[in-house]
Enzyme design. Structure first.
Site, PDB file in Angstrom:
ATOM      1  N   CYS A 150       0.838  -1.202   0.000  1.00 30.24           N
ATOM      2  CA  CYS A 150       0.000   0.000   0.000  1.00 30.24           C
ATOM      3  C   CYS A 150       0.871   1.250   0.000  1.00 30.24           C
ATOM      4  O   CYS A 150       1.553   1.518  -0.962  1.00 30.24           O
ATOM      5  CB  CYS A 150      -0.974  -0.042   1.185  1.00 30.24           C
ATOM      6  SG  CYS A 150      -2.281   1.185   1.034  1.00 30.24           S
TER       7      CYS A 150
ATOM      8  N   HIS B 195      -3.726  -5.297   0.796  1.00 31.67           N
ATOM      9  CA  HIS B 195      -3.075  -5.617   2.071  1.00 31.67           C
ATOM     10  C   HIS B 195      -3.114  -7.111   2.382  1.00 31.67           C
ATOM     11  O   HIS B 195      -3.990  -7.561   3.125  1.00 31.67           O
ATOM     12  CB  HIS B 195      -3.792  -4.885   3.204  1.00 31.67           C
ATOM     13  CG  HIS B 195      -3.511  -3.430   3.251  1.00 31.67           C
ATOM     14  ND1 HIS B 195      -2.452  -2.903   3.965  1.00 31.67           N
ATOM     15  CD2 HIS B 195      -4.137  -2.377   2.682  1.00 31.67           C
ATOM     16  CE1 HIS B 195      -2.446  -1.581   3.837  1.00 31.67           C
ATOM     17  NE2 HIS B 195      -3.456  -1.227   3.051  1.00 31.67           N
TER      18      HIS B 195
ATOM     19  N   GLU C  31      -1.256  -8.659   4.396  1.00 33.58           N
ATOM     20  CA  GLU C  31      -1.004  -8.866   5.838  1.00 33.58           C
ATOM     21  C   GLU C  31      -2.289  -8.741   6.648  1.00 33.58           C
ATOM     22  O   GLU C  31      -2.349  -9.194   7.784  1.00 33.58           O
ATOM     23  CB  GLU C  31       0.079  -7.892   6.331  1.00 33.58           C
ATOM     24  CG  GLU C  31      -0.390  -6.489   6.725  1.00 33.58           C
ATOM     25  CD  GLU C  31      -0.800  -5.607   5.547  1.00 33.58           C
ATOM     26  OE1 GLU C  31      -0.802  -6.091   4.392  1.00 33.58           O
ATOM     27  OE2 GLU C  31      -1.132  -4.429   5.783  1.00 33.58           O
TER      28      GLU C  31
END
Lengths: 1015, 271
Positions: free
Chosen positions: B95, B229, B231
């Site tokens: 990002c 994202h 994660e």
């Protein structure tokens, strides 16, 4: 380096196929969505005015090294881009440049300055960068004036604008704003305020000085300075003996302000109830109805770690971690500057979390707003923004504040009512987490201040912005409200500070910490001084944004992004080193003492000496009158309606702003940063059905969770604020139950926003408004005790009135109840969307004929131009019935038996059914005949749209239904039908068709109302 | 060996906690490394095996997202970063971190690691920030070490400036041929593989990125960046629709990316 000069950089989007000027397109969409004005084209030019001593050559290199993106943007230095025919072949029809007024926080400018010094480390430390936006318009309807357009693009309270109208544009005469030089301030020498004057003059001193102190309070101050002991002590200090200094008076005014010391909640109230004949005295609503129940609960549980005395309440979540929660309101600033006011609201409450105990990490925000109707078309008093503008600005401010700080917005609500036109309510809440114990063995929820701790001011600098915020918010809003009370937050300065403070906490450096909010240093140091018994503050050491501030202004300025921290002298070096690493300013400004006094100096000159006891306990208790008489309302006139018409009524309810989808707005909040979000604001197959409560699993990889929910139903105050408060609490808990909260570990927050309830010339109905407050507090007391739901923190805002154009608008009495609870295993969390066609649908809880002040009642009132009333029975609470049902239901959830659960609230069961269907792209085939067993008075209106508390709509897999029913034995739990394939929602009463509707049509009306622009 | 990961922090980076967490879950040791600790010499990138630039709002996204942080790295850590990449160690930008790597010229990058910007991330066509879930499809032929074995994953996107563009469209073909256009937004109702260069409708493509590009790697395949994202989907209970799915709870769809890099380091640097 050379001479200081101003360089003008301009940047605009390059003309590349497949690339749009998205900033311009957004303005176009906003004009269309908010004002129904269609414009052919809007382009935007960003301007950077840079005042520095770099060379021309260096400046040239900065065009693409810093200000413009070399790939997608075109940049220029000291050249007007509008004149560039390649970029803009056609002259614009209207051009408007907007920039900040001098002294207003310019975050992009600040970032630009940081970027400048990254590239040119030797540039003067006096360099400044200021930003502008130039809007170019083509194809504007002729009846739209450039001035009108400008008024929609800037807020003159904080911004300047320069306009080129149609004629000037034809002559290529472009808007121009000078560099916003701050006018030099002239420091006023310290003054003494003579209080040996008449009562009228005392009031005059308070009003002219925006002190918001009443006569009794002024006289208490006067009396203090008449005491011989005080006079002799002052003589020894070289202070004026018999009168306060201006700094002392300011410090007292903010410490004693309604905003900071909650005088109405502390008042002695004479309460008369004409319905029951009760005639009684209540010595402090806060102590009686909020503190006492919580303390009683605290004596029975071991998880209430810190309540009431700190910046937020703290509960033990497990062996290793504690959670804290706080909500604040930022109503007055948001009325004047929706964007800046709301942003400072959210970053401000984040600091409350950071300032809890020895410092907690903010991990979740909640935002609840109350606005005037977005489609309001009535008369708007001079000086007010249209509610859609307030909405947009507040939303943008909270979005920027939350997103840029890396704190997810996990839950919230938006309520609309015409009475919020005068003052919007902007509730910002934050949840924090901290380790129970630090490495050095200290419990992190306890502050450990000691005399001798060095006082540091950390973060931003002090300026003339934000003078008198605390006292201003304790006054009603008028045309004369000061612009200095408005500020814009700076999330990046704050984020750097948060990173640094949490690192300092973990290193064991922090002994005591609090934030600088209302009242600034005066409040933060003054409050912490109470812990050690004194403080010595040197204003000369305080870093300033600009010279020339008067001493009292340095003391009370509410400039943002500042914490006050106490450090052991031996740790100061390490603390300062850490601050330097994080590029955070940390300055020693004094020392905590045990002298018994808050001493404020400017170098060698003592400017204030206030005994701690007088400062914190000297404010006289208010004596107030409260009188309850139930209001009378006309009854609801129900139209005749067949099943199809009932479907249409449901459709119109779904389109009501209070019920309508807020997706367009909520999507632009980051709700997933920190990678912990289990139950999100949206659920369902298309990710667009509304969630009930948020569930987060804040320790990555672990399955223990926290539940966060809110309840707010100001409508019911029109009939009875007791019912309003009870319903708010039940709604918060019901939402939490829907996701499977652990009912043995729940805590609440009460946030009251009231119209002024003190009887006066301006408030002739003060006794009634105070009685409403009394009743709401009694509900809070009784319901929280019954639910074992302690209030661990809260806040009140008691002057939510606006008098403009001679017209007074008061908000309806509003309680926001927020809840935080434990979730034992987030893998068992339940979402609101129906899961599968064929699943069995149940209504748990009793349905009663309770339509008074319901969303339906208000809709019928609006549709009949007031012919139909809102009268009737308002939902009543039965806490023991609800709680035992909630316990059985959450137990069924933890056994994996419940596929979906959704709370029935605004617009009742029918709206809940529709929302559950949205999440499954399904219909439903339902028979509600069993609902009528609980209440013989219940009719179709009540069954479908009534808002009885304690009801949850659940769906169960067929194979689980039998065992689910055993879990729910002894509770009202009625099977009403099945989730069906296709688009139809049909509701029958045995053979009688009651309501039929198309799910996709309902979805369209639900989504159509609050769509804020193109997506 | 346990690979060491430098997860950068400071100045508005705000996803460092979860980025550290996913690397730890993947078997690495992750340190929160304030950029200034590298600039002042307190720490050295050389001592790490992986560098991660997490998401966030560095410098508030002012003057273009990632630009000011990119400059901090480009002007303050130029040689450290170049040496790190040239020594064959993996780098990821997520990002805002991806925006940083693109603006500083590390992505799509070149063989010399010259740090020259060739692409950019423009404002989403919607004109505003959005948080929504998207489905990503990976180029199975790419040599990117981070995406080995990945086909499709579902992850949240959370950005306002994620539209991948470049000034010279021929570059897109070059990157495509070199296997650098490694991850794209895809219509989840289609069969794998079905990634297309035709821009998909909103919101399947949340930002109207050219060729639906969600992320790219450098010519070496070691430096990887993406707007979404991964994660944030480290565990199954973080999925957007997990309550509707019959799943065995455990690792989320985003984890494989981080495990790939950790395993790559173990295979190549364990000596």
């Amino acid at each position: 380096m050379g001479q200081v000069q101003i360089f003008n950089f301009q940047v605009t989007t390059r003309d590349i196929e497949g690339l749009t000027d998205a900033r311009g397109e957004s303005i176009k969409a906003m004009l269309d969505s908010d004002y129904s004005i269609s414009v052919d084209s809007v382009r935007v030019i960003l301007g950077y005015q840079v005042k520095t001593d770099i060379s021309e050559k260096q400046a040239k290199s900065a065009i693409y090294d810093l200000f413009a993106d070399p790939i997608i943007e075109f940049g220029s230095l000291n050249e007007s881009l509008i004149d560039n025919k390649k970029l803009f072949p056609k002259l614009p029809e209207i051009a408007i440049t907007v920039g900040f007024k001098p002294g207003v926080t310019d975050n992009a400018g600040q970032a630009g300055l940081d970027g400048l010094t990254t590239i040119f480390p030797k540039a003067s430390d006096k360099s400044q960068v200021s930003t502008t936006m130039t809007y170019l318009f083509w194809g504007v309807p002729n009846n739209i004036s450039p001035t009108w357009l400008t008024s929609k693009l800037h807020n003159q309270m904080i911004e300047r604008a320069s306009i080129s109208d149609r004629k000037q544009c034809l002559n290529s005469k472009w808007p121009n704003l000078e560099f916003p030089e701050r006018p030099p301030l002239t420091e006023q020498p310290s003054a003494t305020v003579n209080l040996e004057v008449s009562d009228e003059e005392l009031i005059d001193i308070s009003e002219k000085g925006l002190l918001a102190l009443n006569l009794e309070e002024m006289k208490a101050i006067q009396a203090n300075y008449r005491k011989p002991a005080v006079r002799s002590a002052r003589k020894n200090l070289g202070l004026p003996e018999n009168a306060p200094t201006d700094a002392e008076l300011e410090c007292l005014a903010q410490t004693w302000s309604e905003h900071c010391c909650h005088k109405i909640f502390a008042a002695n109230i004479h309460h008369v109830d004409h319905e029951t004949g009760e005639d009684t005295y209540i010595d402090s609503l806060f102590k009686t109805h909020i503190m006492k129940p919580t303390l009683d609960i605290q004596s029975e549980v071991d998880w209430l770690l810190s309540i009431f005395h700190d910046n937020s309440g703290v509960i033990a979540w497990n062996e290793s971690w504690s959670l804290c929660i706080k909500a604040e309101t930022h109503n007055s600033p948001s009325a004047l500057d929706p964007y800046g006011g709301a942003m400072t609201g959210i970053v401000g409450v984040n600091r409350d979390i950071l300032g809890t105990g020895l410092g907690a990490r903010p991990i979740a925000n909640t935002d609840v707003f109350c606005f005037g109707p977005p489609d309001y078309s009535g008369r708007l008093p001079e000086g007010l923004f249209h509610p859609s503008r307030v909405f947009r600005g507040v939303h943008a401010g909270v979005r920027a504040g939350g997103n840029e700080s890396g704190i997810p917005t996990v839950n919230g609500s938006i309520v609309f009512d015409e009475r919020y036109l005068g003052k919007p309510l902007v509730y910002c809440g934050t949840v924090g987490i901290m380790p129970r114990k630090l490495a050095d063995g200290r419990q992190s929820h306890d502050k450990t201040p000691k005399p001798g701790n060095i006082i540091y001011m950390v973060g931003g600098r002090v300026g003339s912005d934000g003078i008198h915020g605390a006292t201003f918010s304790s006054l009603e809003l008028t045309e004369d409200s000061p612009s200095s009370a408005v500020q814009i937050g700076d999330p990046i300065t704050q984020k750097k500070m948060i990173d640094m403070v949490l690192e300092a906490r973990d290193l064991g450096l922090i002994q005591v910490i609090t934030d600088n909010g209302a009242g600034g240093l005066s409040s933060s140091v003054g409050e912490l001084a109470e812990l050690t018994g004194g403080a010595d503050l040197d204003l000369a050491a305080v870093p300033l944004k600009q010279p020339g501030l008067s001493k009292w202004e340095i003391l009370v300025s509410e400039s943002q992004e500042r914490m006050t921290i106490g450090i052991n002298p031996e740790d100061c070096e390490e603390f300062e080193k850490l601050a330097k690493l994080h590029e955070v300013e940390a300055t020693a400004v004094g020392e905590f003492t045990d002298s018994g006094a808050f001493v404020v100096r400017y170098g060698d000159e003592t400017v204030a000496h206030l005994p701690i006891s007088f400062l914190h306990d000297g404010c006289p208790q208010l004596q107030l009158e409260s009188e309850w008489k139930a209001p009378k309302h006309r009854p609801i006139l129900f139209p005749s309606a067949d099943a199809v018409e009932m479907g249409k009524i449901l459709s119109r309810l779904m389109a009501r702003p209070n019920v309508a989808s807020k997706e367009w707005w909520v999507r632009s909040y980051d709700h997933e940063v920190i990678a912990q979000s289990v139950i999100k604001p949206f659920c369902g197959v298309n990710h667009d059905a509304p969630g009930d409560a948020a569930v987060i699993a804040p320790i990555q990889g672990k399955t223990q969770g926290a539940v966060i929910s809110n309840g707010i139903v100001p409508r019911y105050s029109d009939i009875d604020s007791y019912a309003m408060a009870a319903a708010s609490i039940d709604e918060a808990l019901r939402n939490a139950v829907c996701v499977g909260v652990d009912l043995d570990l729940i805590a609440g927050l009460d946030n009251f926003c009231w119209p002024d309830p003190v009887e006066s010339m301006k408030t002739p109905d003060g006794r009634y408004k105070l009685a409403q407050l009394v009743r709401a507090n009694r509900a809070l007391d009784e319901v929280c005790r019954a639910y074992n739901l302690p209030c661990i923190s809260g806040k009140d805002s008691m002057k939510n009135d606006a008098t403009l154009d001679g017209e007074k608008i008061s908000v309806p009495p509003t309680l926001l109840f927020s809840l935080i609870g434990n979730h034992s295993d987030v893998r068992k969390a339940v979402s609101s969307d129906f899961k599968q066609v064929g699943d069995m649908v149940y209504v748990v809880g009793e349905s009663h004929q309770e339509l008074g002040a319901s969303e339906l009642a208000f809709m019928l009132r609006d549709e009949s131009n007031g012919e139909s009333g809102i009268g009737g029975k308002v939902p009543q609470i039965d806490t023991s019935r609800n709680l035992s049902l909630y316990r059985s239901l959450t137990k069924a959830m933890s056994n994996g038996l419940v596929s979906s659960a959704h709370d029935c609230s605004d617009a009742g069961l029918a709206a809940a059914i529709a929302e559950c269907c949205f999440g499954c792209d399904s219909g439903a085939d339902l028979d509600i005949s069993d609902l009528f067993n609980a209440d013989i008075n219940l009719d179709y209106w009540g069954a479908l749209f009534g808002e009885s508390l304690g009801r949850i709509l659940v769906s169960i897999k067929p194979e689980n239904s039998e065992i689910f029913e055993t879990f729910m034995k002894g509770h009202e739990c009625n099977y009403i039908g099945k989730v069906s394939s296709g688009d139809k929602i049909t509701i029958t009463d045995s053979n009688n068709l009651v309501l039929v509707a198309s799910m996709s049509e309902l979805r369209d009306s639900w989504k159509g109302t609050l769509n804020g622009g193109r997506s | 060996m346990i690979p060491k990961v430098a997860v950068l922090s400071g100045f508005g980076i705000n996803c460092e906690t979860e980025t550290m967490a996913v690397f730890e879950m993947a078997g690495a040791k992750a340190d929160r490394v304030h950029v200034n600790r590298l600039v002042n010499g307190e720490l050295n990138l050389e001592d790490y095996h992986i560098m991660a630039v997490p998401g966030g709002f560095s410098f508030g996204d002012h003057l273009g997202s990632g630009r000011l942080m990119g400059n901090r790295l480009r002007f303050g850590l130029r040689e450290q970063v170049r040496n790190f990449v040239k020594s064959g160690k993996p780098v990821i930008g997520i990002c805002n971190g991806f925006q940083v790597l693109v603006k500083m010229g590390l992505l799509p990058g070149d063989d010399d690691v010259s740090l020259t910007q060739t692409a950019s991330l423009a404002l989403n066509d919607s004109g505003h920030y959005e948080n929504r879930w998207a489905t990503l499809e990976f180029d199975s032929n790419s040599h990117c070490i981070w995406t080995k074995g990945l086909t499709r994953i579902r992850v949240p996107v959370r950005h306002g400036e994620g539209k991948f563009v470049t000034a010279d469209k021929r570059l897109l073909d070059n990157w495509n041929e070199a296997g650098q256009l490694v991850v794209k937004y895809v219509d989840p109702s289609t069969e794998y593989p079905s990634s297309s260069d035709e821009v998909l409708p909103y919101p399947i493509s949340p930002n109207q990125s050219w060729r639906n590009i969600a992320g790219v790697c450098d010519p070496s395949g070691l430096v990887f960046g993406l707007m979404p994202h991964p994660e944030a989907n480290h565990s199954t209970w973080l999925g957007a629709t997990w309550t509707r799915e019959d799943i065995e709870h455990g690792e989320g769809e985003g984890m494989k990316i981080f495990k790939n890099a950790v395993n790559y380091v173990i295979e190549n640097f364990d000596n």
